[in-house]
Scaffold this motif. Structure first.
Motif: not given
Lengths: 117, 110
Positions: A5-6, A93-94, A108-111
């Motif tokens: 989550i970003q 990203a994790s 990845f998150g959605d940026g």
């Protein structure tokens, strides 16, 4: 299961202002990565952490960029002062046990789409 | 120097028209090759990991294959919802970070 989550999803600010991007990795993942994506350069790794410790920050473009990971569930990427050339999409990203200890995929998150005017 | 080259840069297909995307790589000691799909305004979404030459993975209309020099992502009877940018990345022994290709933008017309 919740993914990476970003926040924020979008940020528009003026040159010279401080920008802070936030990331919550997937629970149980021990690696966290910050990337920048532009049309010209594609995906670039900025820095990555293992167990909350920064391992490689050679991709951080300048001293204006800094990243922290105070605990396993939160990381920040800060730009101070910001410049128009910092405009890009920043991804977090994790993963579990990647790098020298393994080869698991990064998620990845959605940026955050960052625009510096 | 480790590097990844994807081709073509863009590919337009009619719905149902099968094709393949290419990912050529140079890396010392491949430890994994990764395929991702990226939709506009989204982060890359993991599709497959391939670890050794000869390995194949499948998911719905997608099939990924790997040789010692390249990987192919085969798309069979694609649908418009398969339209996206497909990214390839490799992890080698000499570098503990992913080396990314520039991606192939796939457009499937109905």
């Amino acid at each position: 299961d919740a993914g990476v989550i970003q926040s924020p999803r979008h940020e528009v600010t003026e040159m010279g202002q401080e920008v802070t991007l936030r990331c919550k990795p997937i629970s149980g993942h021990d690696y966290l990565f910050w990337y920048r994506q532009t049309m010209m350069r594609g995906l670039e790794l900025l820095i990555y952490f293992n167990n909350n410790v920064p391992i490689d920050d050679s991709g951080m473009p300048e001293d204006r960029f800094s990243a922290k990971m105070p605990n396993a569930s939160f990381s920040t990427l800060k730009i101070q002062p910001s410049e128009p050339r910092d405009s890009a999409v920043y991804f977090c990203a994790s993963s579990v046990g990647t790098g020298r200890s393994g080869n698991q995929p990064q998620h990845f998150g959605d940026g955050t789409r960052l625009s510096i005017l | 120097e480790d590097q990844v080259t994807q081709s073509p840069e863009a590919l337009r297909l009619q719905e149902g028209e099968s094709s393949s995307l290419n990912c050529s790589y140079t890396v010392s000691g491949l430890r994994g090759l990764f395929w991702y799909r990226q939709d506009p305004g989204k982060g890359p979404e993991f599709l497959f990991t391939l670890y050794s030459a000869g390995e194949e993975k499948e998911k719905e209309r997608l099939k990924a294959t790997l040789t010692k020099k390249e990987s192919f992502l085969h798309i069979t009877a694609p649908k418009p919802e398969d339209s996206a940018t497909y990214l390839c990345a490799v992890l080698g022994d000499s570098n503990y970070q992913l080396i990314w290709g520039a991606g192939t933008k796939l457009i499937i017309k109905p």
